[in-house]
Motif scaffolding. Structure first.
Motif, short mmCIF file in Angstrom:
data_model
loop_
_atom_site.label_atom_id
_atom_site.label_comp_id
_atom_site.label_asym_id
_atom_site.label_seq_id
_atom_site.Cartn_x
_atom_site.Cartn_y
_atom_site.Cartn_z
N TYR A 25 0.87 -1.23 0.16
CA TYR A 25 0.10 -0.08 0.00
C TYR A 25 0.80 1.29 0.01
N SER A 28 0.93 4.46 -2.79
CA SER A 28 -0.04 5.65 -2.60
C SER A 28 0.50 6.58 -1.57
N ASP A 30 -1.95 8.55 -0.29
CA ASP A 30 -3.45 8.76 0.57
C ASP A 30 -3.57 7.91 1.90
N GLN A 32 -6.16 7.83 3.64
CA GLN A 32 -7.19 7.10 3.81
C GLN A 32 -6.84 5.57 3.37
N ILE A 33 -6.08 5.38 2.30
CA ILE A 33 -5.67 3.78 1.91
C ILE A 33 -4.89 3.39 2.86
N PHE A 34 -3.91 4.14 3.48
CA PHE A 34 -3.25 3.53 4.91
C PHE A 34 -4.52 3.12 5.90
N ALA A 36 -7.37 2.47 5.75
CA ALA A 36 -8.15 1.19 5.59
C ALA A 36 -7.65 -0.03 5.65
N HIS A 37 -6.16 0.08 5.77
CA HIS A 37 -5.43 -1.16 5.75
C HIS A 37 -4.74 -1.33 6.88
N GLN A 70 4.31 5.99 7.39
CA GLN A 70 2.75 5.62 6.89
C GLN A 70 2.57 4.78 7.98
N ALA A 74 -1.23 5.46 9.30
CA ALA A 74 -2.06 4.30 9.06
C ALA A 74 -3.15 4.42 10.35
N SER A 78 -6.96 5.80 11.02
CA SER A 78 -7.85 4.87 10.75
C SER A 78 -8.91 4.92 12.30
#
Length: 169
Positions: A25, A28, A30, A32-34, A36-37, A70, A74, A78
């Motif tokens: 991941y 990216s 972003d 929000q991607i971090f 989400a995971h 990151q 994250a 989150s």
């Protein structure tokens, strides 16, 4: 910073940055991607169960591995409000302060789902309104950085104060 209150998610020792945010991941930028995971490398369902304000409790050496910023991003984005661990990898600790993710080093006895209250200013964690655990109190300058939302926001605030002082002279 007042009390941080949240529900506990427990993890063990040596949770590394690849487990906090898997490398696939990182292409990216972003957050929000971090988000989400987050914690996908340890618990693929973590973000589905997480509620905003929840708290991670871990063992020793939390955040070991790479120096990737990151990983704390994250967690912060989150909805994790604080990380409590017996100890942190130093670079993870510093990255967390820099981005405004509160953390505290303390060995607490709790169960997943317990409600905890974290008082960073006193270096204390209260579990289920009954057990108090004393940890390492953060130095005042780190509390200031956290209160300001991270290092960049803190420096902007300090710079504004310095500028106002110069302009008023």
């Amino acid at each position: 910073m007042s009390l941080i209150v949240g529900r506990v998610w427990k993890f063990g020792d040596n949770v590394n940055t690849d487990e906090i945010i898997p490398g696939r991941y990182l292409r990216s930028k972003d957050v929000q991607i971090f988000a989400a995971h987050a914690m996908e490398g340890v618990d693929p369902e973590f973000t589905k169960k997480l509620r905003i304000g929840d708290i991670i409790v871990a063992g020793t050496n939390f955040g070991c591995g790479s120096s990737r910023e990151q990983a704390p991003l994250a967690l912060k984005y989150s909805g994790v409000s604080c990380v409590i661990a017996k100890s942190f990898a130093r670079i993870f600790f510093r990255n967390s302060i820099n981005i405004g993710l509160p953390l505290i080093e303390v060995d607490i006895d709790c169960q997943e789902g317990d409600k905890v209250k974290v008082d960073l200013a006193r270096g204390e964690v209260i579990v289920s309104d009954r057990d108090i655990f004393k940890g390492n109190k953060l130095p005042d300058f780190l509390l200031e950085i956290l209160n300001d939302g991270g290092l960049v926001a803190h420096r902007k605030k300090v710079t504004r104060k310095q500028l106002q002082k110069v302009l008023s002279e």
